[in-house]
Design an enzyme around this catalytic site. Structure first.
Site, short mmCIF file in Angstrom:
data_model
loop_
_atom_site.label_atom_id
_atom_site.label_comp_id
_atom_site.label_asym_id
_atom_site.label_seq_id
_atom_site.Cartn_x
_atom_site.Cartn_y
_atom_site.Cartn_z
N ASP A 199 -7.94 30.69 33.55
CA ASP A 199 -8.06 29.41 32.86
C ASP A 199 -7.70 28.26 33.80
OD1 ASP A 199 -8.90 30.08 30.42
OD2 ASP A 199 -6.94 30.04 29.44
N LYS B 225 -15.02 26.75 34.29
CA LYS B 225 -16.29 26.25 34.83
C LYS B 225 -17.50 26.84 34.11
CE LYS B 225 -15.07 24.43 39.22
NZ LYS B 225 -14.28 25.18 40.18
N MET C 105 -1.42 19.72 22.82
CA MET C 105 -2.75 19.12 22.79
C MET C 105 -2.77 17.89 21.87
SD MET C 105 -5.06 22.59 22.60
CE MET C 105 -4.09 23.40 21.36
C1 LIG Z 1 -4.90 25.37 24.98
S1 LIG Z 1 -3.20 25.06 24.92
C2 LIG Z 1 -2.59 26.50 25.64
C3 LIG Z 1 -1.13 26.70 25.45
C4 LIG Z 1 -0.60 27.89 26.21
N1 LIG Z 1 -1.23 29.10 25.75
C5 LIG Z 1 0.90 28.02 26.13
O1 LIG Z 1 1.42 28.97 25.52
O2 LIG Z 1 1.58 27.20 26.71
C6 LIG Z 1 -3.04 23.84 26.16
C7 LIG Z 1 -1.90 22.88 25.89
O3 LIG Z 1 -0.66 23.46 26.23
C8 LIG Z 1 0.21 22.46 26.68
N2 LIG Z 1 0.59 22.76 28.05
C9 LIG Z 1 0.22 23.82 28.77
N3 LIG Z 1 0.81 23.80 29.99
C10 LIG Z 1 1.57 22.70 30.02
C11 LIG Z 1 2.43 22.12 30.99
N4 LIG Z 1 2.65 22.68 32.17
N5 LIG Z 1 3.07 20.96 30.67
C12 LIG Z 1 2.89 20.40 29.49
N6 LIG Z 1 2.08 20.90 28.54
C13 LIG Z 1 1.44 22.03 28.79
C14 LIG Z 1 -0.52 21.15 26.59
O4 LIG Z 1 -0.25 20.59 25.31
C15 LIG Z 1 -1.93 21.62 26.69
O5 LIG Z 1 -2.84 20.68 26.16
#
Ligand SMILES: C[S@@+](CC[C@H](N)C(=O)[O-])C[C@H]1O[C@@H](n2cnc3c(N)ncnc32)[C@H](O)[C@@H]1O
Length: 443
Positions: free
Chosen positions: A236, A258, A373
């Site tokens: 991802d 992609k 998100m």
């Molecule tokens: C599709 S979700 C996936 C979440 C992921 N599976 C998890 O457990 O962290 C994507 C969202 O996770 C959050 N996110 C993921 N990595 C992050 C990071 N390093 N810092 C802040 N937010 C993060 C953000 O809100 C982002 O839009």
């Protein structure tokens, strides 16, 4: 002259092992015995809290008194974990009389068996004996562990691919014992595991691995090991780049972000790639940011693989919903401050007909709200929470790119956080935290 020890892999499942002593040594020895499935009998007047917890959980039997010879009835092995030499010698003598091997913590020279320094990598166990010098054994073990962490995929498990596995319990060497189990110990779920125990062509498989929030060191040990074994990695956008940097050159890397088409079509494509590669015999790692099941669509991928008969292992990851607040010094719960935390997706506006979130109900909670998100809809989300009763003074924070070198943290209030985030030009990926915990550790 002392003869060399003869290395063996003891298969203790269901077999009685007696541990005499309930202190620090027993606390260290018992978990590996339980892991081997041994029927552990612990004989000791007192136990450490850790051992007590295992007794309470029904994992082992405890006889709360000093050792008596009949304790060895039916035993295959005894571990003497006491430092009183007289008492240890008497246990040892009873064991010798009955031809039961005896490990002694107090005096290795008087023991009939030694415990090696061990490192485990999935089905592979490496046990090192240092000629009676435990420090030497540990030094060698640590060096091997480091090598295996980097190279097991090419030189260990992967080299058995496509060939019959070694017979169970096969051993080699004198001081170093490597046993490659006949099958994966990864607890494959969701489909029939096509690996024939003890032989046959190694079939492909998929591992859904949580890569953690951003810092490459926040992947789990198991996730990292599977990554070193992969033939194909489907990654991802949010997975830590450094993890990909360390892949073997021959690994096929598929950048899932992609893949063209809309979100649902792209997901179908990804499912198909996982299934096709695994059915062709590849070890596929689907590497996902955070945890695969937290807004990660891991469930859909597992179902697609299961429907195609592909074995799947799920390796949980450190989710950004907890790690991002933590990285900003915000505990999601705190004694006397928050007794609950709720993780919610803000990717749909509160008034969207497709939204499954009860924002009005969330507004009535006192605890911590963690929104993933949610940047795009933050103004609407905060307005809705306030309209349904959450105080605009409630502390709030935004953590962008948490646990990476470019992490940014903004502290504000529920009433102002949306405007502040906009003014600060905060961008995804970001986590929004709402609740008194935001200030819990502020000094
Ligand atoms: C599709 S979700 C996936 C979440 C992921 N599976 C998890 O457990 O962290 C994507 C969202 O996770 C959050 N996110 C993921 N990595 C992050 C990071 N390093 N810092 C802040 N937010 C993060 C953000 O809100 C982002 O839009």
């Amino acid at each position: 002259m002392t003869a060399n020890p003869y290395p063996l892999g003891l298969r203790l499942h269901g077999r009685r092992v007696v541990v005499v002593g309930g202190g620090a040594v027993a606390t260290r020895r018992v978990p590996a015995l339980l892991d081997a499935g041994a029927d552990v009998l612990l004989v000791a007047p007192e136990l450490t809290p850790a051992l007590r917890a295992r007794v309470d959980a029904g994992r082992l039997h405890w006889v709360p008194r000093r050792f008596q010879p009949e304790d060895l009835d039916g035993a295959w092995l005894v571990q003497v974990a006491i430092d009183d030499p007289m008492a240890a010698a008497s246990v040892s003598a009873v064991a010798a009389e009955r031809r039961i091997f005896c490990v002694r913590a107090d005096d290795r020279t008087a023991a009939t068996a030694w415990t090696p320094a061990v490192t485990r990598h999935g089905p592979v166990t490496v046990a090192v004996l240092g000629g009676g010098d435990p420090r030497r054994a540990m030094t060698v073990r640590d060096a091997i562990r480091e090598l295996l962490a980097v190279r097991l995929g090419t030189d260990g498990i992967a080299s058995t691919r496509g060939q019959p596995g070694p017979p169970a319990g096969a051993t080699g060497g004198t001081d170093v014992v490597g046993t490659a189990g006949a099958d994966s110990a990864d607890g494959a779920t969701g489909a029939t595991d096509a690996h024939g125990a003890g032989g046959g062509r190694r079939a492909g498989r998929v591992a859904l691995v949580g890569a953690g929030p951003g810092d490459p060191e926040l992947i789990t040990v198991k996730g990292w090991r599977l990554l070193t074994e992969a033939d194909v990695v489907v990654a991802d956008r949010l997975v830590p780049g450094l993890l990909l940097d360390e892949l073997r050159p021959d690994v096929e890397l598929v950048d899932a972000s992609k893949i063209p088409y809309g979100p649902s079509r792209a997901q179908e494509e990804i499912n198909q790639i996982l299934v096709d590669r695994a059915l062709a015999g590849a070890v596929v790692v689907r590497l996902k940011g955070g945890d695969p099941y937290v807004f990660g669509r891991g469930g859909e991928e597992l179902l697609a693989c299961a429907a195609a008969g592909v074995p799947v292992t799920v390796v949980p990851g450190v989710t950004s919903s907890i790690a991002a607040p933590a990285a900003a010094g915000i505990p999601v719960t705190h004694r006397g401050v928050a007794h609950e935390f709720t993780v919610v997706s803000g990717h749909l506006a509160p008034d969207s007909p497709a939204s499954l979130v009860r924002w009005d109900a969330l507004a009535g909670l006192h605890g911590t709200l963690v929104i993933l998100m949610g940047l795009k809809n933050l103004a609407a989300i905060t307005a809705t929470l306030i309209a349904h009763g959450r105080s605009p003074q409630t502390p709030a924070a935004v953590v962008q790119e948490a646990t990476t070198g470019t992490q940014r943290v903004l502290r504000s209030t529920l009433g102002e956080v949306a405007a502040d985030a906009l003014a600060a030009d905060l961008r995804p990926p970001a986590v929004v935290v709402v609740g008194d915990v935001v200030d819990a550790l502020a000094v």
